[in-house]
Design a protein around this motif. Structure first.
Motif, PDB file in Angstrom:
ATOM      1  N   ARG A   1      -1.136  -0.326  -2.361  1.00 37.40           N
ATOM      2  CA  ARG A   1      -1.744  -0.322  -1.549  1.00 37.40           C
ATOM      3  C   ARG A   1      -2.519  -0.078  -0.703  1.00 37.40           C
ATOM      4  O   ARG A   1      -3.542  -0.894  -0.460  1.00 37.40           O
ATOM      5  CB  ARG A   1      -3.076   0.217  -2.935  1.00 37.40           C
ATOM      6  N   SER A   2      -1.833  -0.513   0.474  1.00 34.14           N
ATOM      7  CA  SER A   2      -2.594  -1.417   1.116  1.00 34.14           C
ATOM      8  C   SER A   2      -2.337  -0.772   2.447  1.00 34.14           C
ATOM      9  O   SER A   2      -1.204   0.576   3.157  1.00 34.14           O
ATOM     10  CB  SER A   2      -1.854  -2.831   1.542  1.00 34.14           C
ATOM     11  N   VAL A   3      -3.157  -0.783   4.327  1.00 34.87           N
ATOM     12  CA  VAL A   3      -2.889  -0.465   5.218  1.00 34.87           C
ATOM     13  C   VAL A   3      -3.118  -1.636   6.790  1.00 34.87           C
ATOM     14  O   VAL A   3      -3.711  -2.732   5.811  1.00 34.87           O
ATOM     15  CB  VAL A   3      -3.626   0.681   5.546  1.00 34.87           C
ATOM     16  N   ILE A   4      -2.085  -2.107   6.710  1.00 36.79           N
ATOM     17  CA  ILE A   4      -1.373  -2.952   7.505  1.00 36.79           C
ATOM     18  C   ILE A   4      -2.373  -2.968   9.169  1.00 36.79           C
ATOM     19  O   ILE A   4      -1.645  -1.631   9.421  1.00 36.79           O
ATOM     20  CB  ILE A   4      -0.334  -3.770   7.971  1.00 36.79           C
TER      21      ILE A   4
ATOM     22  N   GLU B   1      -3.425   9.413  -3.570  1.00 37.34           N
ATOM     23  CA  GLU B   1      -3.997   7.831  -2.359  1.00 37.34           C
ATOM     24  C   GLU B   1      -2.486   6.750  -2.301  1.00 37.34           C
ATOM     25  O   GLU B   1      -1.548   7.064  -3.225  1.00 37.34           O
ATOM     26  CB  GLU B   1      -5.184   7.194  -2.770  1.00 37.34           C
ATOM     27  N   LEU B   2      -2.832   6.043  -1.418  1.00 42.46           N
ATOM     28  CA  LEU B   2      -1.665   5.061  -0.835  1.00 42.46           C
ATOM     29  C   LEU B   2      -0.853   4.039  -2.702  1.00 42.46           C
ATOM     30  O   LEU B   2      -1.868   4.329  -3.704  1.00 42.46           O
ATOM     31  CB  LEU B   2      -2.113   4.153  -0.229  1.00 42.46           C
ATOM     32  N   GLY B   3       0.510   4.593  -2.512  1.00 44.57           N
ATOM     33  CA  GLY B   3       0.837   3.739  -3.857  1.00 44.57           C
ATOM     34  C   GLY B   3       0.774   4.774  -5.002  1.00 44.57           C
ATOM     35  O   GLY B   3       1.821   4.619  -6.112  1.00 44.57           O
TER      36      GLY B   3
ATOM     37  N   GLY C   1       9.955  12.575  -0.985  1.00 45.92           N
ATOM     38  CA  GLY C   1      10.308  11.495  -0.823  1.00 45.92           C
ATOM     39  C   GLY C   1       9.018  10.986  -0.485  1.00 45.92           C
ATOM     40  O   GLY C   1       9.186  10.236  -1.777  1.00 45.92           O
ATOM     41  N   PHE C   2       8.236  10.822   0.410  1.00 44.07           N
ATOM     42  CA  PHE C   2       7.089   9.965   0.769  1.00 44.07           C
ATOM     43  C   PHE C   2       6.396  10.390   2.280  1.00 44.07           C
ATOM     44  O   PHE C   2       7.378  11.124   3.037  1.00 44.07           O
ATOM     45  CB  PHE C   2       7.591   8.213   0.547  1.00 44.07           C
ATOM     46  N   ILE C   3       5.042  10.051   2.398  1.00 43.78           N
ATOM     47  CA  ILE C   3       4.394  10.086   3.569  1.00 43.78           C
ATOM     48  C   ILE C   3       3.754   8.875   3.600  1.00 43.78           C
ATOM     49  O   ILE C   3       3.734   8.539   3.106  1.00 43.78           O
ATOM     50  CB  ILE C   3       3.002  11.623   3.186  1.00 43.78           C
ATOM     51  N   ARG C   4       4.313   8.921   5.371  1.00 43.30           N
ATOM     52  CA  ARG C   4       3.373   7.264   5.400  1.00 43.30           C
ATOM     53  C   ARG C   4       3.023   8.109   7.264  1.00 43.30           C
ATOM     54  O   ARG C   4       3.494   8.883   7.879  1.00 43.30           O
ATOM     55  CB  ARG C   4       3.828   5.988   5.939  1.00 43.30           C
TER      56      ARG C   4
ATOM     57  N   ASN D   1       1.463   1.413   4.380  1.00 48.38           N
ATOM     58  CA  ASN D   1       2.591   2.022   2.850  1.00 48.38           C
ATOM     59  C   ASN D   1       1.925   3.713   2.671  1.00 48.38           C
ATOM     60  O   ASN D   1       1.270   4.953   3.156  1.00 48.38           O
ATOM     61  CB  ASN D   1       1.750   1.422   1.598  1.00 48.38           C
ATOM     62  N   PRO D   2       3.918   3.747   1.736  1.00 49.30           N
ATOM     63  CA  PRO D   2       3.582   5.555   1.741  1.00 49.30           C
ATOM     64  C   PRO D   2       2.789   5.698  -0.049  1.00 49.30           C
ATOM     65  O   PRO D   2       2.496   5.092  -0.528  1.00 49.30           O
ATOM     66  CB  PRO D   2       5.111   5.388   1.205  1.00 49.30           C
ATOM     67  N   ILE D   3       2.921   7.574   0.446  1.00 48.57           N
ATOM     68  CA  ILE D   3       2.778   7.979  -0.927  1.00 48.57           C
ATOM     69  C   ILE D   3       3.672   8.789  -1.335  1.00 48.57           C
ATOM     70  O   ILE D   3       4.209   9.731  -0.372  1.00 48.57           O
ATOM     71  CB  ILE D   3       0.882   9.155  -0.615  1.00 48.57           C
TER      72      ILE D   3
END
Length: 330
Positions: free
Chosen positions: A202-205, A222-224, A279-282, A325-327
């Motif tokens: 659950r992070s943004v860098i 949301e993220l994670g 899969g995922f979204i980022r 990070n992805p959803i």
């Protein structure tokens, strides 16, 4: 419980190993720049005996397990061994970190593709909670790591990414503290909630504590989080502080599904997009380097970041400024 965004740094050094600042000097500087949490990770030394709060700044116990074969951050619980450590092979590393995890520690592999001190063991075989995708000021070693990490996501591996400034001191007048900054979406800035958010991805860098931010959602996820694929599934992304030439990119797995390049400074850019694949979204913000800036980065990598007697990698034409990070989409 409602989550909030908390700015922090996962990788910091003091005079107790090879940093230039005393523990409390470092803490004061982190307060002044507006961080909400930090993890002090001196090499093979427990500077923080127990996590605590200092005027609203959460100071989390940590240690960088350091040997020739690799560097690994252990957060939130004491390593149940005393140095000097035996770190001759992957089994030695695993013995120490697995016992720390039994005590509740969170384990992150640091800068695995660093030109100076890479991870020299089999990376895929190492049990980790996170991986440090972005280490210190942006450079081409990080581009190798984000490519490797994106590959792990494509394999369906839920491996959270973090960033760490690896702060020891400033160089050439550049303040490297919190460069990059890891911004966690956590229930609070308690040590337990921050570490939980890091483990759950659950992070943004982002480049610095006051640099661009990316807010990514897929409906209520949301993220994670994980959300089920359905017809008409829609995501939303807001990116802030886009400089001219900066590009916001959104990926559904390895497919680029949205791209926007700022022609002028944009305080905020909002995107709405459809999602077609499981899969995922980022999302990430990228920028091109050229001319004098490219030469400067190349000089810095030659001087500070390349292995001895090994030719440095060519400077990439494109670096990343922020990423999420992805959803996950099931």
């Amino acid at each position: 419980m409602q989550r909030r965004w908390f700015k922090g740094d996962t990788h910091l050094h003091t005079t107790n190993s090879d940093g230039s600042l005393h523990q409390y000097e470092l803490i004061d500087r982190c307060k002044k720049i507006g961080l909400d949490w930090i993890i002090i990770t001196d090499h093979n030394f427990n500077t923080v005996e127990k996590s605590y709060s200092s005027d609203g700044l959460t100071v989390i116990q940590g240690q960088e397990l350091t040997g020739y074969n690799g560097h690994i951050n252990v957060w939130g619980a004491k390593i149940p061994f005393e140095p000097p450590y035996t770190l001759e092979n992957i089994d030695d590393y695993k013995k120490i970190t697995e016992n720390a995890r039994k005590n509740g520690a969170t384990v992150s592999v640091n800068h695995p593709f660093c030109s100076n001190c890479p991870f020299r063991m089999e990376l895929d075989a190492y049990p980790m909670d996170c991986v440090e995708v972005w280490n210190t000021i942006q450079h081409t070693d990080n581009t190798k790591c984000i490519s490797w990490w994106a590959g792990k996501l494509l394999e369906g591996i839920h491996l959270p990414a973090v960033g760490g400034s690896d702060f020891h001191r400033n160089y050439a007048g550049i303040d490297l503290l919190a460069m990059p900054t890891t911004i966690t979406h956590a229930k609070s800035n308690s040590p337990e909630d921050i570490l939980e958010a890091l483990r759950e991805g659950r992070s943004v860098i982002t480049n610095k504590q006051d640099a661009s931010m990316i807010y990514l959602k897929v409906e209520d996820a949301e993220l994670g989080d994980t959300i089920e694929l359905k017809d008409g599934l829609t995501g939303e992304c807001t990116a802030t502080k886009l400089k001219p030439g900066f590009t916001l990119r959104i990926f559904n797995n390895d497919k680029l599904i949205y791209s926007h390049t700022a022609s002028t400074f944009e305080k905020e850019h909002r995107a709405v997009f459809g999602i077609k694949e499981k899969g995922f979204i980022r999302a990430e913000i990228d920028y091109k380097v050229k001319g004098a800036v490219k030469k400067l980065i190349g000089f810095a990598e030659n001087k500070f970041l390349s292995s001895r007697n090994v030719a440095p990698p060519p400077t990439a034409d494109e670096l990343f400024w922020a990423f999420t990070n992805p959803i996950w989409i099931k």
